[in-house]
Structures are given as C-alpha cells and as structure tokens.
Design an enzyme around this catalytic site. Sequence first.
Site, PDB file in Angstrom:
ATOM      1  N   GLU A   1       0.487  -0.788  -0.057  1.00 56.69           N
ATOM      2  CA  GLU A   1       0.040   0.182  -0.383  1.00 56.69           C
ATOM      3  C   GLU A   1       0.541   0.930   0.037  1.00 56.69           C
ATOM      4  O   GLU A   1       0.360   2.496  -0.617  1.00 56.69           O
ATOM      5  CB  GLU A   1      -0.904   0.197   0.945  1.00 56.69           C
TER       6      GLU A   1
ATOM      7  N   ALA B   1     -15.301  -0.807  12.332  1.00 61.31           N
ATOM      8  CA  ALA B   1     -16.261   0.082  12.643  1.00 61.31           C
ATOM      9  C   ALA B   1     -16.750  -1.748  13.131  1.00 61.31           C
ATOM     10  O   ALA B   1     -18.074  -2.231  12.324  1.00 61.31           O
ATOM     11  CB  ALA B   1     -17.761   0.165  11.817  1.00 61.31           C
TER      12      ALA B   1
ATOM     13  N   GLU C   1      -7.372   5.245  -8.087  1.00 59.73           N
ATOM     14  CA  GLU C   1      -7.007   6.311  -7.051  1.00 59.73           C
ATOM     15  C   GLU C   1      -6.287   7.074  -7.639  1.00 59.73           C
ATOM     16  O   GLU C   1      -5.104   8.223  -7.626  1.00 59.73           O
ATOM     17  CB  GLU C   1      -5.767   5.228  -6.397  1.00 59.73           C
TER      18      GLU C   1
END
Length: 161
Positions: free
Chosen positions: A74, A95, A122
């Site tokens: 990444e 979450a 991206e």
Amino acid sequence: MTVREDDIRRPDGSTGIYGVVDKPEFALVIVADGDRLQLVEQFRYPVGERSWEFVQGTAPDRADVDAAELAVRELREETGLEAGSMVELGRLSLAPGLTSQRGRVFLATELREGPPQREHEEQDMRTEWFSREKFEQMIVSGEITDAPTIAAYGLLRLRGR
C-alpha cells in the site's frame, strides 16, 4: 466484500437479525519523517467528498496476504515510497457494530522515494506532508474525519512516537 444477515439470539432469549459486512483485513501506514506526516487525499464515494487519510488499503484479490506485506504494498502503491523501517503499532476494528473488518497499523520511517503505482480508482489521489501540529489542527477543525487515521494517530502518540 460480502454482506450477510445473521439470525441471532440475544442474552434475554429474544431473536433478531444482524447485518454484517465482511471485508478482508486492511493495513494502515503512518508515514513519518521527523515531525512531518504524509497524508493522501482522495475522493471517497460513500461520503461524497475528498478525504485526507493515512495510507491504507486491503488486498481483496489476496485476502490472506500478510499484514506487513500489505503495508509495504500500500505504501509503494499510494505514495511511491519504500520504508527502511516498518514497525507495527497495533490493531484496529474498523466499525465493529457494522463490519468484521480489522486492520493493523504500521509506522514507516527511513523513506526512499519512487513513483506511485496507484490503482485505477486512485487516479485522483494526491499526497502532501504536514507537520504534526498542522495535522492535529486538521483533526480539531474537522478537515480530517477518517476514523482509522485518527485512531492510528492515537496509537502512535500512546507509543511515545
């Protein structure tokens, strides 16, 4: 990503349905050079706005990839940077009332520059360096709202870095 509805039984014996989004583990990378932190900015479709964040992502095509390997991937993909040091700081649940997704937080230092290798979605991503003071001001002012970014910074500070 999968979305499922589970039949559940609560502690009091009543039943219900719980919706869960399953996604693979993510890696989040705090890119630091002295007092500076590098953030990426990109459009986030679900909230309909651009977002300043730490480098982060998943490998949906390879959900079993090691978190440290994912962090390296990444970092190179989004910023073009390679880190001479990559230290794991902790783990986050994204979450937990909605998704099973968890992530690992890494600190990247001793950086070497190279060209980004961004994915198609991206294309509009950009990077910028901020002082820690400016970064904190951006959180307080609401300019940075990405929960994993804010939580990861908390891990960084609690680890005394």
